[in-house]
Design an enzyme around this catalytic site. Structure first.
Site, PDB file in Angstrom:
ATOM      1  N   HIS A  46      -4.028 -34.287 -11.902  1.00 13.30           N
ATOM      2  CA  HIS A  46      -4.064 -34.867 -13.251  1.00 13.30           C
ATOM      3  C   HIS A  46      -3.081 -36.032 -13.381  1.00 13.30           C
ATOM      4  O   HIS A  46      -1.911 -35.822 -13.726  1.00 13.30           O
ATOM      5  CB  HIS A  46      -3.731 -33.796 -14.290  1.00 13.30           C
ATOM      6  CG  HIS A  46      -4.810 -32.792 -14.507  1.00 13.30           C
ATOM      7  ND1 HIS A  46      -5.765 -32.924 -15.494  1.00 13.30           N
ATOM      8  CD2 HIS A  46      -5.096 -31.639 -13.853  1.00 13.30           C
ATOM      9  CE1 HIS A  46      -6.598 -31.888 -15.449  1.00 13.30           C
ATOM     10  NE2 HIS A  46      -6.215 -31.096 -14.458  1.00 13.30           N
ATOM     11  N   HIS A  50      10.281 -38.851 -18.852  1.00 13.10           N
ATOM     12  CA  HIS A  50      11.115 -38.023 -19.716  1.00 13.10           C
ATOM     13  C   HIS A  50      10.547 -36.614 -19.895  1.00 13.10           C
ATOM     14  O   HIS A  50      11.278 -35.686 -20.241  1.00 13.10           O
ATOM     15  CB  HIS A  50      11.276 -38.688 -21.084  1.00 13.10           C
ATOM     16  CG  HIS A  50      11.936 -40.024 -21.023  1.00 13.10           C
ATOM     17  ND1 HIS A  50      13.248 -40.194 -20.641  1.00 13.10           N
ATOM     18  CD2 HIS A  50      11.454 -41.269 -21.276  1.00 13.10           C
ATOM     19  CE1 HIS A  50      13.557 -41.485 -20.671  1.00 13.10           C
ATOM     20  NE2 HIS A  50      12.484 -42.153 -21.055  1.00 13.10           N
ATOM     21  N   CYS A 104     -10.362 -33.760 -12.569  1.00  9.72           N
ATOM     22  CA  CYS A 104     -10.538 -32.314 -12.517  1.00  9.72           C
ATOM     23  C   CYS A 104     -11.985 -31.951 -12.877  1.00  9.72           C
ATOM     24  O   CYS A 104     -12.895 -32.188 -12.099  1.00  9.72           O
ATOM     25  CB  CYS A 104      -9.505 -31.637 -13.410  1.00  9.72           C
ATOM     26  SG  CYS A 104      -9.301 -29.866 -13.097  1.00  9.72           S
ATOM     27  N   GLU A 123      -2.962 -38.157 -15.724  1.00  7.29           N
ATOM     28  CA  GLU A 123      -2.613 -38.339 -17.141  1.00  7.29           C
ATOM     29  C   GLU A 123      -1.459 -37.450 -17.566  1.00  7.29           C
ATOM     30  O   GLU A 123      -0.864 -37.672 -18.630  1.00  7.29           O
ATOM     31  CB  GLU A 123      -3.841 -38.085 -18.027  1.00  7.29           C
ATOM     32  CG  GLU A 123      -4.194 -36.640 -18.280  1.00  7.29           C
ATOM     33  CD  GLU A 123      -4.906 -35.938 -17.123  1.00  7.29           C
ATOM     34  OE1 GLU A 123      -5.446 -34.837 -17.357  1.00  7.29           O
ATOM     35  OE2 GLU A 123      -4.921 -36.473 -15.999  1.00  7.29           O
TER      36      GLU A 123
END
Length: 212
Positions: free
Chosen positions: A183, A191, A85, A185
């Site tokens: 993104h 979950h 980003c 990450e």
């Protein structure tokens, strides 16, 4: 193995990157931009956020820092460099990747999950993916429309273009340097990730590549 997570004033995705690396089996090191020096790290990640408040242009001020001179030196030595980003914006402003990221079309800030297709697996970050594989990652940007400047190599493309990016480009690379607007990450834990853990292979790929 030393993986630097480079932090500028206004960076806010650094701890997400550290968590992603941890889930992938590695430990990142948070490095303030003034403390970054070439030759110390095996890989470097420029996390997302709003470095210097996006003054002038997104990534422009960070790109002019001494830290980016050191990142360039490491990149030229073959060190894997990832910009996410705002990190991608910094890499284009610094000339480490071709083209530019300009305001979205239609204009406005976009924050949602998108489908992304892997179109090139010849990087330290994408080689565990299958070419053509579609994964989901979130985006959060107002200046994410990629425009090329001459030749470029796409690594990721949007399945459904959200921002007017040229040829649906979501990420580009040059040898060992990769930048992408989505993104990865934030898409590492099934979950808590709304659309799965499609970003995890990127981090696993980097770690596997460094251990070769």
């Amino acid at each position: 193995m030393r993986i630097a997570v480079l932090k500028f004033p206004g960076t806010n995705g650094d701890y997400d990157v550290l968590r992603a690396l941890e889930l992938a089996g590695a430990r990142g090191e948070l490095v303030w931009y003034r403390d970054y020096a070439a030759g110390k790290y095996d890989a470097v990640v420029l996390a997302g956020g709003f470095s210097y408040g996006d003054r002038l242009r997104a990534g422009a001020i960070a790109a002019a820092t001494k830290a980016m001179d050191h990142v360039r030196e490491d990149a030229e030595r073959g060190v894997p460099v990832l910009g996410i980003c705002n990190g991608f914006q910094i890499l284009t402003e610094a000339g480490l990747l071709p083209g530019a990221l300009i305001p979205n079309d239609p204009p406005g800030f976009i924050s949602r999950w998108v489908a992304v297709r892997v179109v090139d697996t010849r990087t330290p970050f994408t080689y565990l993916y299958e070419e053509g594989e579609v994964v989901y990652m979130p985006i959060a940007h107002g200046e994410g429309r990629y425009v090329p400047a001459g030749e470029y190599k796409a690594a990721f493309k949007y399945v459904d273009n959200p921002n007017g990016s040229y040829d649906n480009v979501a990420g580009v690379y040059e040898k060992n340097v990769l930048g992408l607007m989505p993104h990865p990450e934030r898409a590492v834990d099934p979950h808590v990730s709304r659309r799965g853990a499609g970003g995890l292979k990127l981090w696993l790929g980097l770690i596997s590549w460094l251990r070769r």
